[in-house]
Design a protein around this motif. Structure first.
Motif, PDB file in Angstrom:
ATOM      1  N   LYS A  28       0.838  -1.185   0.000  1.00 17.02           N
ATOM      2  CA  LYS A  28       0.000   0.000   0.000  1.00 17.02           C
ATOM      3  C   LYS A  28       0.878   1.243   0.000  1.00 17.02           C
ATOM      4  CE  LYS A  28      -3.869   2.139   2.446  1.00 17.02           C
ATOM      5  NZ  LYS A  28      -4.780   2.043   3.614  1.00 17.02           N
ATOM      6  N   PRO A  29       0.641   2.195  -0.924  1.00 15.67           N
ATOM      7  CA  PRO A  29       1.508   3.370  -0.996  1.00 15.67           C
ATOM      8  C   PRO A  29       1.311   4.294   0.195  1.00 15.67           C
ATOM      9  CG  PRO A  29      -0.338   3.598  -2.518  1.00 15.67           C
ATOM     10  CD  PRO A  29      -0.395   2.197  -1.977  1.00 15.67           C
TER      11      PRO A  29
ATOM     12  N   SER B 293      -0.989   8.628  -2.100  1.00 18.17           N
ATOM     13  CA  SER B 293      -1.752   8.242  -3.280  1.00 18.17           C
ATOM     14  C   SER B 293      -2.424   9.481  -3.867  1.00 18.17           C
ATOM     15  CB  SER B 293      -2.804   7.192  -2.919  1.00 18.17           C
ATOM     16  OG  SER B 293      -3.512   6.779  -4.077  1.00 18.17           O
TER      17      SER B 293
ATOM     18  N   GLU C 281      -4.905  10.817  -6.554  1.00 21.57           N
ATOM     19  CA  GLU C 281      -6.016  10.148  -7.228  1.00 21.57           C
ATOM     20  C   GLU C 281      -6.878  11.143  -8.000  1.00 21.57           C
ATOM     21  OE1 GLU C 281      -8.078   7.957  -4.198  1.00 21.57           O
ATOM     22  OE2 GLU C 281      -6.332   6.714  -3.709  1.00 21.57           O
TER      23      GLU C 281
ATOM     24  N   PRO D 231       0.860   6.695  -7.257  1.00 20.88           N
ATOM     25  CA  PRO D 231       1.176   6.175  -5.920  1.00 20.88           C
ATOM     26  C   PRO D 231       2.667   6.383  -5.631  1.00 20.88           C
ATOM     27  CG  PRO D 231       1.121   4.372  -7.489  1.00 20.88           C
ATOM     28  CD  PRO D 231       0.868   5.640  -8.274  1.00 20.88           C
TER      29      PRO D 231
ATOM     30  N   GLN E  74       5.562   5.112  -2.834  1.00 22.63           N
ATOM     31  CA  GLN E  74       5.833   4.190  -1.735  1.00 22.63           C
ATOM     32  C   GLN E  74       6.675   4.858  -0.647  1.00 22.63           C
ATOM     33  OE1 GLN E  74       3.495   1.759  -3.459  1.00 22.63           O
ATOM     34  NE2 GLN E  74       4.586   0.899  -1.723  1.00 22.63           N
TER      35      GLN E  74
END
Length: 293
Positions: free
Chosen positions: A4-5, A8, A10, A33, A35
């Motif tokens: 899961k980043p 994010s 979007e 995304p 990390q």
């Protein structure tokens, strides 16, 4: 990426009203995304919205649509979870090096004692190699030293995300190169997550794990850096993948950034999944020089 980043971006878009009606779109449908511990650079021609994107991430501007999620929470304004290093040093001129850093740390950790704050700040002064200059004021520092203080101040508040707005662009070439390598060393040692905008291709190649290529509209593609992680500015040009990567980025800035809309016209394009490429030297198995990942 299955993890899961940490950040994010979007469906992000920014539009401004035109005089007489209608809107001007700076960028739209940006999905990205990032990390934890990753160093991401964004490059593109002037006017494509690089600084606007950084301001949205910092909480200094509001998107027209879309959102930015940091560690599971949508950002709605400035926060000490996100530190910004600007082109100018933005130091308080009446405070010393230690005072500038301590001011930020005390805002982040008001429960800490003066001694704890001082010891914490000293660690970051040492990290940026400014030991011995703790009690100097900005007027007594060179341009490069001021930027080191800005880096130390940003890192000392231990942000989840470090935002960098061309922080080395006003420095001379020698100082800029030295600070670029210092920034890369520090971010690798601390595991800091970084989002940086730049016009400098070589700077992006030295610092970034991934390079986002922007147009007016969606991002064109994401470039994974094929150069070794222990690369140095003085020697990375000797690596076989240096020129394929540099030529790919240069071609984008000079040509493809302006023609990208026509390039994808009539073809399926999913802004959530922009092309990911890894420009590299042609291998014996005839893998293309800009192989899609």
């Amino acid at each position: 990426m299955t993890e899961k980043p940490l950040i994010s971006i979007e469906a992000l878009a920014r539009r401004y009203p035109k005089r007489g009606g209608g809107e001007t779109t700076v960028f739209e449908d940006l999905w990205l995304p990032i990390q934890k511990g990753e160093f991401v650079c964004l490059i593109g021609h002037s006017g494509c919205g690089k600084t606007t994107i950084l301001n949205v991430l910092a909480g200094l501007d509001q998107p027209s649509s879309g959102s930015v999620i940091v560690d599971g929470r949508e950002i709605s304004g400035p926060s000490l979870d996100r530190a910004v290093i600007f082109q100018g040093h933005s130091l308080l001129p009446w405070m010393t090096v230690l005072g500038n850093i301590a001011f930020a740390v005390s805002s982040r950790r008001p429960e800490w004692s003066r001694e704890t704050v001082r010891a914490h700040c000293q660690r970051y002064v040492d990290l940026v190699h400014l030991s011995g200059s703790e009690h100097k004021k900005p007027s007594e520092l060179s341009g490069g030293m001021k930027q080191r203080v800005g880096i130390a101040r940003a890192l000392a508040i231990e942000p989840k995300m470090l935002l960098m707005d061309e922080p080395f662009s006003a420095l001379d070439a020698l100082t800029r190169g030295s600070l670029q390598e210092e920034a890369r060393r520090i971010c690798r040692e601390t595991g800091q997550t970084v989002f940086m905008i730049t016009h400098d291709i070589d700077e992006a190649m030295l610092l970034a794990d991934r390079i986002v290529l922007m147009t007016n509209g969606p991002q064109a593609e994401i470039v994974e850096n094929p150069l070794p992680r222990d690369r140095l500015a003085a020697s990375m040009h000797r690596h076989a993948d240096y020129y394929p990567l540099r030529n790919h980025l240069l071609e984008f800035l000079v040509t493809r950034s302006k023609s990208f809309a026509s390039e994808i016209e009539g073809r399926p394009y999913d802004p959530r999944k922009p092309a990911v490429v890894r420009p590299c030297a042609v291998a014996e198995d005839k893998v293309p020089a800009a192989a899609s990942v």
